[in-house]
Design an enzyme around this catalytic site. Structure first.
Site, mmCIF file in Angstrom:
data_model
loop_
_atom_site.group_PDB
_atom_site.id
_atom_site.type_symbol
_atom_site.label_atom_id
_atom_site.label_comp_id
_atom_site.label_asym_id
_atom_site.label_seq_id
_atom_site.Cartn_x
_atom_site.Cartn_y
_atom_site.Cartn_z
ATOM 1 N N TYR A 47 0.809 -1.226 0.000
ATOM 2 C CA TYR A 47 0.000 0.000 0.000
ATOM 3 C C TYR A 47 0.841 1.275 0.000
ATOM 4 O O TYR A 47 0.296 2.366 -0.166
ATOM 5 C CB TYR A 47 -0.915 0.029 1.228
ATOM 6 C CG TYR A 47 -1.960 -1.052 1.235
ATOM 7 C CD1 TYR A 47 -3.008 -1.034 0.326
ATOM 8 C CD2 TYR A 47 -1.901 -2.097 2.152
ATOM 9 C CE1 TYR A 47 -3.975 -2.032 0.330
ATOM 10 C CE2 TYR A 47 -2.867 -3.098 2.169
ATOM 11 C CZ TYR A 47 -3.900 -3.058 1.249
ATOM 12 O OH TYR A 47 -4.857 -4.045 1.255
ATOM 13 N N HIS B 29 -4.187 6.360 -1.290
ATOM 14 C CA HIS B 29 -4.760 6.441 0.057
ATOM 15 C C HIS B 29 -3.702 6.789 1.097
ATOM 16 O O HIS B 29 -4.042 7.207 2.208
ATOM 17 C CB HIS B 29 -5.421 5.098 0.410
ATOM 18 C CG HIS B 29 -6.752 5.212 1.084
ATOM 19 N ND1 HIS B 29 -7.469 6.390 1.188
ATOM 20 C CD2 HIS B 29 -7.517 4.268 1.707
ATOM 21 C CE1 HIS B 29 -8.611 6.159 1.835
ATOM 22 N NE2 HIS B 29 -8.663 4.886 2.162
ATOM 23 N N TYR C 186 -4.976 -0.628 9.919
ATOM 24 C CA TYR C 186 -5.568 -0.328 8.615
ATOM 25 C C TYR C 186 -6.320 0.988 8.725
ATOM 26 O O TYR C 186 -6.645 1.454 9.819
ATOM 27 C CB TYR C 186 -6.442 -1.489 8.122
ATOM 28 C CG TYR C 186 -5.591 -2.578 7.530
ATOM 29 C CD1 TYR C 186 -5.149 -2.490 6.211
ATOM 30 C CD2 TYR C 186 -5.166 -3.646 8.309
ATOM 31 C CE1 TYR C 186 -4.320 -3.461 5.676
ATOM 32 C CE2 TYR C 186 -4.329 -4.623 7.781
ATOM 33 C CZ TYR C 186 -3.910 -4.521 6.466
ATOM 34 O OH TYR C 186 -3.074 -5.471 5.940
ATOM 35 N N ASN D 201 -12.858 6.717 5.567
ATOM 36 C CA ASN D 201 -12.933 5.784 6.696
ATOM 37 C C ASN D 201 -11.937 6.090 7.804
ATOM 38 O O ASN D 201 -12.215 5.843 8.979
ATOM 39 C CB ASN D 201 -12.766 4.343 6.213
ATOM 40 C CG ASN D 201 -13.982 3.859 5.453
ATOM 41 O OD1 ASN D 201 -15.101 4.289 5.718
ATOM 42 N ND2 ASN D 201 -13.770 2.978 4.485
#
Length: 195
Positions: free
Chosen positions: A17, A22, A68, A116
């Protein structure tokens, strides 16, 4: 003068990631750590990597959660509670779908806009939304059904260069924030757009 005591860069953990859109918030905190010449060190009690930096003679904590994204609040609340840092003393850097790559803006308070990481931070701070944000534009795929794949994907080289330029400008504006005030920092950053 800024009263910011904690700067958070939102991200998903792991090499897969690290270069995804993000993680733009983490890129900003990594650049701040580099400029301040401090290493980001894993701290299990804060569920993240953290550093203590000095910006214009004032102590500030840097934090990238290693939870996360949707559990970011666990990390932010752990560090903020330990050091008794109030929500209004926190700056959270995050990717922003509603702004083009090459643009970044400061903001105080507001909702989570579907992000989120912000959603979990708000909940973990007792539903207090009164923290500062640095919104780093990544653009929008144009279809809400493609958002998940988009934010977890890598930006093409041209877009990545614009995002990096906006982050560099955000770092310079953060120095103004600590040396002068938020109004001057906002004026500088909000008039910038990478071409």
């Amino acid at each position: 003068m800024s009263n910011i005591k904690l700067i958070v860069g939102l991200a998903n953990p792991g090499a897969e990631y690290a270069q995804t859109r993000h993680n733009a918030g983490a890129w900003y905190v990594q650049e701040l750590a580099r400029i301040c010449n401090v290493p980001l060190v894993a701290e299990s009690k804060y569920f993240g990597v953290t550093a203590r930096a000095t910006l214009h003679g004032r102590d500030v904590r840097l934090l990238i959660p290693t939870t996360y994204m949707n559990l970011s609040g666990k990390s932010v609340a752990a560090l903020a509670n330990f050091f008794r840092i109030l929500p209004e003393e926190i700056l959270v850097a995050h990717d922003e779908l509603d702004m083009d790559p090459g643009v970044a803006k400061f903001k105080l308070g507001g909702g989570h806009g579907g992000h989120n990481g912000l959603k979990d931070i708000i909940a973990s701070l007792g539903n207090d939304k009164n923290f500062h944000r640095l919104r780093i534009g990544i653009g929008h795929p144009g279809d809400k059904n493609k958002v998940s794949g988009y934010v977890l994907g890598r930006a093409p080289a041209v877009e990545q260069e614009r995002i990096n330029a906006a982050i560099d400008e955000a770092v310079r504006s953060t120095e103004i924030l600590f040396n002068q005030d938020m109004a001057k920092a906002m004026h500088r950053l909000h008039s910038f757009k990478a071409e």
